[in-house]
Scaffold this motif. Structure first.
Motif, PDB file in Angstrom:
ATOM      1  N   UNK A   5       0.781  -1.048  -0.130  1.00  0.00           N
ATOM      2  CA  UNK A   5      -0.181   0.083  -0.047  1.00  0.00           C
ATOM      3  C   UNK A   5       0.833   1.363   0.231  1.00  0.00           C
ATOM      4  N   UNK A   6       0.532   2.645  -0.659  1.00  0.00           N
ATOM      5  CA  UNK A   6       0.967   3.840  -0.349  1.00  0.00           C
ATOM      6  C   UNK A   6      -0.104   4.444   0.248  1.00  0.00           C
ATOM      7  N   UNK A   7       0.497   5.219   1.466  1.00  0.00           N
ATOM      8  CA  UNK A   7      -0.096   5.878   1.755  1.00  0.00           C
ATOM      9  C   UNK A   7       0.550   7.569   2.216  1.00  0.00           C
ATOM     10  N   UNK A  57      -4.699  15.611   7.841  1.00  0.00           N
ATOM     11  CA  UNK A  57      -6.092  16.398   7.755  1.00  0.00           C
ATOM     12  C   UNK A  57      -6.765  15.699   6.790  1.00  0.00           C
ATOM     13  N   UNK A  58      -6.087  14.651   6.406  1.00  0.00           N
ATOM     14  CA  UNK A  58      -6.370  13.189   5.745  1.00  0.00           C
ATOM     15  C   UNK A  58      -5.126  12.959   4.906  1.00  0.00           C
ATOM     16  N   UNK A  59      -5.569  11.893   4.155  1.00  0.00           N
ATOM     17  CA  UNK A  59      -4.700  10.240   3.387  1.00  0.00           C
ATOM     18  C   UNK A  59      -5.608  10.098   2.839  1.00  0.00           C
ATOM     19  N   UNK A  93       3.081  13.770   2.507  1.00  0.00           N
ATOM     20  CA  UNK A  93       3.848  12.837   2.668  1.00  0.00           C
ATOM     21  C   UNK A  93       3.729  11.395   2.116  1.00  0.00           C
ATOM     22  N   UNK A  94       4.295  11.128   1.819  1.00  0.00           N
ATOM     23  CA  UNK A  94       4.167  10.040   0.749  1.00  0.00           C
ATOM     24  C   UNK A  94       5.076   8.319   1.588  1.00  0.00           C
ATOM     25  N   UNK A  95       4.091   7.647   2.665  1.00  0.00           N
ATOM     26  CA  UNK A  95       4.951   6.356   2.968  1.00  0.00           C
ATOM     27  C   UNK A  95       4.476   5.117   2.408  1.00  0.00           C
ATOM     28  N   UNK A  96       5.467   3.767   2.185  1.00  0.00           N
ATOM     29  CA  UNK A  96       5.106   2.308   2.333  1.00  0.00           C
ATOM     30  C   UNK A  96       3.815   1.915   2.707  1.00  0.00           C
TER      31      UNK A  96
END
Length: 122
Positions: A5-7, A57-59, A93-96
């Motif tokens: 997933x990418x968050x 605030x969101x993702x 942020x872009x997180x694995x």
């Protein structure tokens, strides 16, 4: 194939860019909708958070095969979307993310390293 997933999260809007902010999210979700229709991702879900005193605030959680998501993450169109988010929001942020069997594998590695490094101190 391994799932992943990418968050992609964002914080407060930069003052004066509110209208652009909603357009950026709509563009991002349209892009991810196309990726899902093409079978490149399993799905994407946008979430707006209640105020919690933090920076997010969101993702959007993007789910799919790890290799496909890795390629997506560096694609010009995805980078264009992320830059758009950065231009209107703070704290982007872009997180694995690890899911399914991959999460189990990560937890196994964690336990091994914990025993190696911390031993009895755990």
């Amino acid at each position: 194939m391994a799932k992943g997933a990418l968050f992609v999260s964002w914080g407060e809007l930069i003052p004066g860019r509110e209208e652009t902010g909603s357009n950026v999210l709509q563009d991002a979700m349209a892009y991810l909708g196309r990726m899902q229709a093409e079978g490149r991702i399993e799905g994407a879900e946008a979430v707006i958070l209640e105020p919690v005193g933090g920076t997010a605030l969101g993702f959007v959680l993007v789910r799919g095969e790890r290799d496909t998501l890795a390629a997506l993450r560096v694609s010009p169109e995805f980078l264009r979307i992320v830059v758009g988010i950065q231009l209107v929001h703070r704290n982007v942020a872009v997180v694995w993310g690890h899911t399914g069997a991959e999460m189990g594998q990560l937890l196994g590695i964690w336990a091994e390293r914990e025993a190696e490094l911390l031993g009895e101190h755990v």
